[in-house]
Design a protein around this motif. Sequence first.
Motif, mmCIF file in Angstrom:
data_model
loop_
_atom_site.group_PDB
_atom_site.id
_atom_site.type_symbol
_atom_site.label_atom_id
_atom_site.label_comp_id
_atom_site.label_asym_id
_atom_site.label_seq_id
_atom_site.Cartn_x
_atom_site.Cartn_y
_atom_site.Cartn_z
ATOM 1 N N ILE A 118 30.307 0.702 42.146
ATOM 2 C CA ILE A 118 30.167 -0.509 42.975
ATOM 3 C C ILE A 118 28.868 -0.499 43.777
ATOM 4 N N PHE A 119 28.560 0.647 44.418
ATOM 5 C CA PHE A 119 27.376 0.699 45.282
ATOM 6 C C PHE A 119 26.172 1.168 44.457
ATOM 7 N N SER A 120 25.258 0.245 44.211
ATOM 8 C CA SER A 120 24.078 0.594 43.392
ATOM 9 C C SER A 120 23.241 1.659 44.101
ATOM 10 N N THR A 121 23.143 1.537 45.435
ATOM 11 C CA THR A 121 22.492 2.582 46.232
ATOM 12 C C THR A 121 23.581 3.284 47.022
ATOM 13 N N PRO A 122 23.740 4.594 46.891
ATOM 14 C CA PRO A 122 24.827 5.272 47.618
ATOM 15 C C PRO A 122 24.623 5.175 49.133
ATOM 16 N N TYR A 123 25.727 5.044 49.845
ATOM 17 C CA TYR A 123 25.663 5.042 51.311
ATOM 18 C C TYR A 123 25.305 6.449 51.773
ATOM 19 N N PHE A 124 24.241 6.551 52.561
ATOM 20 C CA PHE A 124 23.939 7.857 53.167
ATOM 21 C C PHE A 124 24.027 7.676 54.672
ATOM 22 N N ILE A 125 25.061 8.265 55.262
ATOM 23 C CA ILE A 125 25.257 8.128 56.709
ATOM 24 C C ILE A 125 25.078 9.497 57.333
ATOM 25 N N CYS A 126 24.076 9.611 58.185
ATOM 26 C CA CYS A 126 23.727 10.906 58.774
ATOM 27 C C CYS A 126 24.378 11.023 60.163
ATOM 28 N N LEU A 127 25.420 11.826 60.237
ATOM 29 C CA LEU A 127 26.110 12.044 61.507
ATOM 30 C C LEU A 127 25.987 13.510 61.901
ATOM 31 N N SER A 128 26.251 13.778 63.169
ATOM 32 C CA SER A 128 26.245 15.173 63.622
ATOM 33 C C SER A 128 27.437 15.919 63.023
ATOM 34 N N PHE A 129 27.386 17.246 63.071
ATOM 35 C CA PHE A 129 28.444 18.068 62.465
ATOM 36 C C PHE A 129 29.801 17.753 63.079
ATOM 37 N N LEU A 130 29.843 17.607 64.404
ATOM 38 C CA LEU A 130 31.112 17.345 65.092
ATOM 39 C C LEU A 130 31.703 16.001 64.666
ATOM 40 N N MET A 131 30.836 14.982 64.574
ATOM 41 C CA MET A 131 31.315 13.658 64.168
ATOM 42 C C MET A 131 31.770 13.654 62.713
ATOM 43 N N LYS A 132 31.106 14.463 61.884
ATOM 44 C CA LYS A 132 31.533 14.589 60.482
ATOM 45 C C LYS A 132 32.916 15.225 60.408
ATOM 46 N N GLU A 133 33.114 16.249 61.276
ATOM 47 C CA GLU A 133 34.385 16.985 61.246
ATOM 48 C C GLU A 133 35.503 16.238 61.964
ATOM 49 N N LEU A 134 35.130 15.178 62.712
ATOM 50 C CA LEU A 134 36.125 14.469 63.530
ATOM 51 C C LEU A 134 37.243 13.887 62.665
ATOM 52 N N THR A 135 36.890 13.415 61.470
ATOM 53 C CA THR A 135 37.915 12.859 60.571
ATOM 54 C C THR A 135 38.921 13.940 60.185
ATOM 55 N N LEU A 136 38.417 15.133 59.823
ATOM 56 C CA LEU A 136 39.309 16.239 59.446
ATOM 57 C C LEU A 136 40.150 16.701 60.633
ATOM 58 N N ILE A 137 39.532 16.713 61.817
ATOM 59 C CA ILE A 137 40.277 17.112 63.024
ATOM 60 C C ILE A 137 41.404 16.114 63.283
ATOM 61 N N THR A 138 41.074 14.805 63.135
ATOM 62 C CA THR A 138 42.080 13.753 63.352
ATOM 63 C C THR A 138 43.226 13.898 62.354
ATOM 64 N N ILE A 139 42.888 14.177 61.071
ATOM 65 C CA ILE A 139 43.915 14.350 60.036
ATOM 66 C C ILE A 139 44.816 15.533 60.395
ATOM 67 N N SER A 140 44.201 16.634 60.853
ATOM 68 C CA SER A 140 44.984 17.834 61.199
ATOM 69 C C SER A 140 45.919 17.558 62.371
ATOM 70 N N ILE A 141 45.386 16.902 63.422
ATOM 71 C CA ILE A 141 46.214 16.594 64.606
ATOM 72 C C ILE A 141 47.345 15.639 64.225
ATOM 73 N N GLY A 142 47.020 14.639 63.381
ATOM 74 C CA GLY A 142 48.039 13.676 62.934
ATOM 75 C C GLY A 142 49.139 14.339 62.144
ATOM 76 N N GLY A 143 48.750 15.277 61.251
ATOM 77 C CA GLY A 143 49.743 16.011 60.459
ATOM 78 C C GLY A 143 50.670 16.824 61.343
#
Length: 568
Positions: free
Chosen positions: A438-463
């Motif tokens: 779908i995306f002819s140019t891949p999305y490249f989103i540059c976030l800090s390490f903590l913000m990248k890990e925030l999704t995994l942290i949220t998933i762990s806390i939710g679980g």
Amino acid sequence: MYFIYFNLFLYLSVMLLSSSLYLLIMNLSYILEMNFLVLNSSNIFFVILIDWMSLMFMSFVLFISSLVIYYSEEYMMGDLYKNRFILLVVMFVLSMMLLIISPNLISILLGWDGLGLVSYCLVIYYQNLKSFSAGMLTALSNRIGDVALIMSIAWMLNFGSWNFIFYLDIMKEDYIMKLISYLVVLAALTKSAQIPFSSWLPAAMAAPTPVSSLVHSSTLVTAGIYLLIRFNFAFSNELMMFLLFISSMTMFMSGLGANFEFDLKKIIALSTLSQLGLMMSILSMGEYQLAFFHLLIHALFKALLFMCAGNIIHNLNNCQDIRFMGGMVKHLPLTCAYLNICNLSLCGLPFMSGFYSKDLVIEFMSMSYLNIYIYMIFYISIGLTVSYSFRLTYYLMIGSFNFLSLNVIQESSIIMLKGMSGLILFVVFSGSIFSWLIFSTPYFICLSFLMKELTLITISIGGWLGFELAKFKISYISLSLKYLTFSLFASSMWNLPYLSTLGVNVLPLYMGKVYFKLCDQGWFEYYGGQQFSKNLKNLIIIQLCSLNHLKIYLLLLIFWLMFLLLNF
């Protein structure tokens, strides 16, 4: 009949997907106009929009509906009216097709209303009081959106054509186009069950499970999102902020409600509502392609999730309460494996299909220039998604088996399992495949390490929260009362079902009763027909004569004698 439609839809789906990829690579789109009717000097055209987006969505709808029809062959085996059911499902899919390929508000309304009417017939398919109530709530909630669309059709007359696709960008600042876009958003809010029209979505679970699978993945509720994706060029900043607020509240409310629900199908319905809120909120940030991508990926795993739920309910003698289930993995290992994979995909676990769309949505939101409320509610809602998914897993697989001791729970439904197996590979691999396509140019989103890990942290806390909620035992009576009050409020979707049923009709019904007593049986009766007829009777002399008074007869006799004397 089942196998005919299954093969036809599957063949069409493959054709449309290949055509869609060709149009996407060549960057082409076609608008076909067919002269539908010529009446004197008036020409009525039927317009079709063919681009990669419409063809790809149609391909997904046909693929899912083909497998749902195949699955229904065994699920609806004992039903007396199987052919009627399958024809209703086909009408439902065709209405969605008409809506997808329409760049014209009139034909969109035909597809939109077709979805509304057929969904009513499917919700009341099992004819009982609960189904009738749910069907009426579904139909009347959707009628609000239909009226909004009819009003936008009336306003489109000012542009000289109903083909909205030509006017969206160029007329964006026009007052009439702003009004039309507000009406279209209202229509989409009702069809996609956003606050305050959310209560019909869990109520529509009264329909057979294959219908729920179709409705919640790719047809009825996604129609609103698809319409907004088409209309997104015309939205003003104020409207998009309003949409963002409403959708984020819906996302939070449904995620919270699913953590207190015990009905298996309602939990999955509330999860659909949460994902619809996510799609609509990312759409209102201006990223319509991302919303469409998540719409496609979500359709696959949500369809399979409902199919797994249907198989479990079928085996448990139509019991939907998750407190009776437990240790299902021993009895239904393949179904539970599929359900777990779909649940993990829904949570956005890395490298499942849901991760590719959901993680992208979250990262895009993290990069957006928005306030802390949106940031917090997004991450809390993701945590709640994981929480109710893990709670469901706990009740179904880890908890103790509480169903009848005399039971025959086994995976003997070969056709249903084949229908489910047709989707599982797509649930695992479609995210990566379609993100590259779908995306002819891949999305490249540059976030800090903590913000990248925030999704995994949220998933762990939710679980962790989901497991704790499932195991939670109340010890103090004061705590239990507070907890009970809160759980009643949260599980009833913030009292929305009461507000949209009793809140809407109690006062008008009471007013009707008062009006009937005072007016129809009161003043209107006195000053209306009865009094009028009385006065007329008094005015007519012959009527006076027929009152049987003796003096009247004597008077008539004297008149008659006088008449005789005068003439003879």
